[in-house]
Each structure stands twice: as C-alpha cells, then as structure tokens.
Design an enzyme around this catalytic site. Structure first.
Site, PDB file in Angstrom:
ATOM      1  N   GLY A 186     -71.575  48.984 -22.854  1.00  6.26           N
ATOM      2  CA  GLY A 186     -70.465  49.714 -22.275  1.00  6.26           C
ATOM      3  C   GLY A 186     -70.652  51.215 -22.222  1.00  6.26           C
ATOM      4  N   SER A 217     -74.814  46.780 -15.806  1.00  6.11           N
ATOM      5  CA  SER A 217     -75.018  48.184 -16.154  1.00  6.11           C
ATOM      6  C   SER A 217     -76.126  48.791 -15.293  1.00  6.11           C
ATOM      7  CB  SER A 217     -75.387  48.305 -17.645  1.00  6.11           C
ATOM      8  OG  SER A 217     -76.657  47.730 -17.878  1.00  6.11           O
ATOM      9  N   ASP A 274     -65.490  38.927 -21.584  1.00  2.00           N
ATOM     10  CA  ASP A 274     -66.361  39.192 -22.730  1.00  2.00           C
ATOM     11  C   ASP A 274     -65.503  39.123 -23.990  1.00  2.00           C
ATOM     12  OD1 ASP A 274     -68.680  39.708 -24.044  1.00  2.00           O
ATOM     13  OD2 ASP A 274     -68.807  41.816 -23.506  1.00  2.00           O
TER      14      ASP A 274
END
Length: 520
Positions: A186, A217, A274
């Site tokens: 993240g 990502s 998630d």
C-alpha cells in the site's frame, strides 16, 4: 493437475495453444460446430476434464464456445496459456475430454458461502481443489466474498494458513535461522527488501528472498530487481545462489509455494478484497512454505495506506503473531510511517535508482528509504543469537557504510545474471506543479500509485513518478511537485488527465501535516 488414465471412450480432440492469458484460470475453447459440443452438450462455462493421451495428466478447465475457426477448428480444443502450461502436452497432441466431476470439497465451500464455520480438514480439502484449479472463478469469487463478509476467527485463519502450505511445495534449508522481511503493501516506492537482503546476507544470515511481481501496484520487488538482473530463476539455481551468497532476490512464481494462494489472489485483487484473515494466511503461508523460520513484518499506517489507524494496526499485528506462532514461524511485526511514499521513485527503473543510490552512499539517496531499510535490517539481524537486542541497527549501518552491502548486492546481481541492457527511464515526461505556496501537508499514496500505473508502470519499466517534494517541504506557486515519466504518448496522456483531476498532493499549512504512527 492430477495423474489419471484417460477414458478410452472419451471424445478425442487435437490440442491447440491459443495464446490467451486467462490469469490463473484454466480455460479451453471449443468450436460451436465441434461434434463433441453438439453431441455431449458442452456449453459455455461448463467444466470439463482434459486428459493427455500418453502422459496420464488431467486438468479441469472452464469451456468457452467460439464461432471463429481461425481461433479453434471443430476438431480442436484450444488451450489458454495457463491450461497449456498445466497440461504439459505439446501442441497437436491428442487429448480426451469429459464432463468434470464437481470438486469433492464443493459442499464445504458452499457451507462457508453460507456463513458457517469450517473445520481443519474442510479447509485442507478446499485448498487442495483450489490449487488443482478445480473451481471456476465465479465460485472462487463467492468464496472470497464470504470469507471477507463472515470474518474468519483466528483459529480458522491458522487452519487456512496450514491448508495453503500443505497444498504446495515446502522448502527446508536445513539451518536456522532462515529469515525474511515482508511489507503488507500500500506504500509506493517502499523498496526496502532490496536493501535489507544484501545487508543481512553480508552479515551472514541466510535470506533467500522470493518476491512477487506487481498486480495492482506500480512495482513489486521482482519487477524492480529485474531492472538490474534476472529474477526468473529455477529453484535449484535460486537455492545455489542463496546458499553461496547467503541471499538472493528472485521471483517466486516458479517455486510452487502456496499455489492455492496464487489462485485466490487472482480473484481478490480485481474485487479489491484484502480482508485481515485472507491477508495473514496469504503472507504467512508463502513465507512458511519458502522455508523461513524468522520474519520481520512491516505494517505501515497512514490515512491513505492499507491500515489507517493504530488500533487497526495493533489488531492486525496480534493476529499475525498468533497465526505465525501456530505455524512455527518466529515473527516480529513493526508499525511504520505510512503517511507518504518511501523514497523518491515510483516505478521499476526509478525505484532501482533509489536502491543503488543508497547502496552507493550517494548524497542524492533518499534518506527515508535508507533509514527505514536500516531499521528493518537491524531487526532481522537481531534474530542472530550472537547480536544483542538493540544492536542490530548499528550493525546494519556499519555494513552499509563500509560498502559490504554494495559488494553483496553486486555479487547477487552477477550470480542471477546482470542485465547487459538495463531499461532506460521513459523518454516522455511532464511536471505536476503546485498551484499555491505553502508546505506539502499530505500525499495520497493510492493516487500516486494509480498515476504511476496509468503512465505504464510496471509493464513499462521506465515509467513512473519521480517525487521532487515530500511531506513538510516548502513550495512556491509553480514549483514542481513531481515528474511523471512514460514510454508511450497514450500512457502519458492517461496519466496527465488523472493528474489534472487530482494531483495526489495537498499544499497549505504545516499544522495540517498528520502525525506519524510508528513503533520504531
């Protein structure tokens, strides 16, 4: 994949590789005019078993029906890239097909969809069938949503983790400690593993780091290391390098570690699910299957990180520690500053640049990446019984400042296969500028990551974002906040449009800078 003798009476077709990536799902293509489709009643989304005549391999797959003979002719069965790899048959081989029997664990999966609690052997049955790709994506999506909606208790998470480990290969390095470091993600640019591994390996502790490629990502560790060296190493070569140099930085996709997790991730990521239980089981199953005995876990906390409060971080930390203890993994979880990206670069080439600057002791190296990497490496080094608690940071700093970490990194790059023609930074770029004077008081991690991906990262290694200002930096109106790089005009245009809507930066009063949540 299973080993099974093909049914002599089953219809036979010629295998054809159609070159379609179906992302961790076995899919086959049958022509609507195929006699098998007409006679046996195979319809779109039916599940079938495909057996190779001669090698005894059988896979389960989902049927798609096509009307274009240029894709698949009536006497052929087209195989997606995943199905072709799983089946292991040469193109043109004769294969038998039959209606697939429902997975043996289907009744357990349906119970979990209904919100029931599962027992240990039921988790094991489900994970075995998932690893063998006996479920369609739609069934897995329902399962993933159910395990998120009806949150798993901590003992279920233990059982899920054990089941994921058992469904694949387990490595045994035959020594202790075997260490790892992982971040829950993240935070763009958080490429600490590429510094921790050479520091720890130079100290002498075994750290065979297998990492994933990016899915959502702008870069994963494997994508960034691939700028410098090969990462698609077979297990034997990876093992040889790790034992010789005490570390490696390789892609984990060839090792068959926790394969059920790979399938579940392919469903979780598009759904943006998630949940804590799934996250813990995913990470710990991979690490335990890879033979790790000790691990440092990085949990960044910030307003735009995965974890957004200290209370949430503490709950997640306790769950990780509980499950790790029950699967035989010594784990130390640390809560770190997740208010902004780490380092200056976001994207493979830019992140590799930052890593090498830190190793080279370059004055332009990002200090936040250096400091965080040293602290994490220090925690890992303290797993060495000969290192006193609290001394790890100074040991790690001495290894980095002496040049030993750079030497170790170069040894690993050469052993894995140094890139003779490393990718260059994207040729196209534009700057995003501040509209007002003040200080940078917020950076949106998710927005920065999204802009970098629209610019082409990680698929275009030289695409991404170079951050020119960080939290607390003063800016004047018109100053550049960051520079976006792309390799293609369309990608540059996509990124520019998103930047025009929202830059991801807030400039104003210094008093608005959020305080960090850190345990270091």
């Amino acid at each position: 994949m299973t080993q099974r003798a093909p049914d002599a009476a089953a219809p036979r077709l010629t295998a054809r590789r159609v070159g379609i990536d179906t992302y961790s799902e076995n899919v086959v293509y049958l022509n609507r005019e195929c006699g098998v489709v007409r006679a046996e009643g195979f319809q779109a989304l039916s599940k079938i078993d495909i057996s190779v005549n001669g090698n005894g391999r059988t896979i389960s797959a989902v049927v798609n029906v096509v009307d274009d003979a240029r894709i698949v002719e009536p006497g052929e069965v087209g195989l997606s890239e995943q199905a072709f790899e799983q089946l292991g048959a040469p193109e043109g081989a004769q294969v038998s097909i039959a209606h697939a029997e429902p997975p043996a664990s289907l009744r357990f999966l349906r119970r979990k969809i209904g919100g029931e609690r599962l027992e240990r052997e039921q988790w094991f049955a489900i994970m075995r069938d998932i690893a063998q790709r006996r479920y369609a994506k739609i069934e897995l999506a329902a399962f993933v949503v159910a395990t998120s909606q009806f949150e798993l208790d901590r003992d279920e998470v233990v059982q899920l983790t054990e089941a994921m480990i058992a469904a694949g290969r387990e490595l045994d390095w035959r020594e202790r400690p075997v260490v790892d470091k992982h971040c829950i993600g993240g935070i763009p640019g958080n490429r600490t593993s590429m510094l921790v591994v050479p520091i720890v390996a130079a100290h002498g502790i075994l750290m065979p780091k297998t990492s994933s490629r990016a899915i959502t990502s702008p870069a994963g560790t494997a994508d960034t290391m691939e700028v410098l060296a090969r990462v698609d190493l077979g297990f034997d070569r990876m093992s040889e390098i790790a034992r010789s140099l005490r570390g490696c930085l390789a892609w984990g996709g060839t090792a068959d570690l926790s394969p059920a997790d790979d399938v579940l991730i392919s469903v979780e990521r598009p759904l943006a699910i998630d949940s804590p239980g799934q996250m813990v089981a995913s990470i710990l199953s991979k690490k335990r299957a890879a033979g790790s005995t000790h691990m440092v876990l990085d949990i960044p906390v910030g307003a735009t990180a995965k974890v957004r409060s200290m209370a949430e971080a503490q709950r997640l930390k306790k769950l990780f520690e509980y499950v790790a203890r029950h699967v035989g993994l010594t784990l130390e979880a640390v809560i770190t500053d997740g208010r902004q990206p780490i380092g200056n670069g976001v994207g493979p080439v830019l992140e590799a640049r930052d890593v090498m600057r830190v190793l080279d002791l370059d004055p332009a190296a990002p200090s936040d990446l250096r400091q965080k990497s040293l602290r994490l490496a220090g925690r890992v080094i303290e797993f060495d019984p000969d290192v006193r608690g609290g001394d790890g940071f100074s040991v790690a700093r001495d290894i980095l400042d002496s040049g030993r970490a750079l030497t170790k990194m170069n040894e690993m790059i050469d052993a894995q296969g140094r890139r003779a023609d490393p990718p260059a930074l994207g040729a196209l770029s534009f700057d995003v500028r501040s509209e007002q004077a003040g200080v940078v008081n917020a950076i949106d991690n998710l927005q920065i990551a999204t802009i970098a991906r629209l610019a082409g990262a990680p698929k275009v290694a030289g695409a991404g974002i170079d951050l020119l200002r960080k939290l607390g930096d003063p800016v004047a109106a018109g100053d550049a906040l960051y520079r976006v790089y792309a390799g293609f005009p369309a990608d540059l245009s996509f990124a520019r449009r998103l930047c025009d809507r929202a830059s991801g930066y807030s400039v104003g009063d210094a008093q608005a800078i959020p305080r960090p949540f850190v345990e270091f």
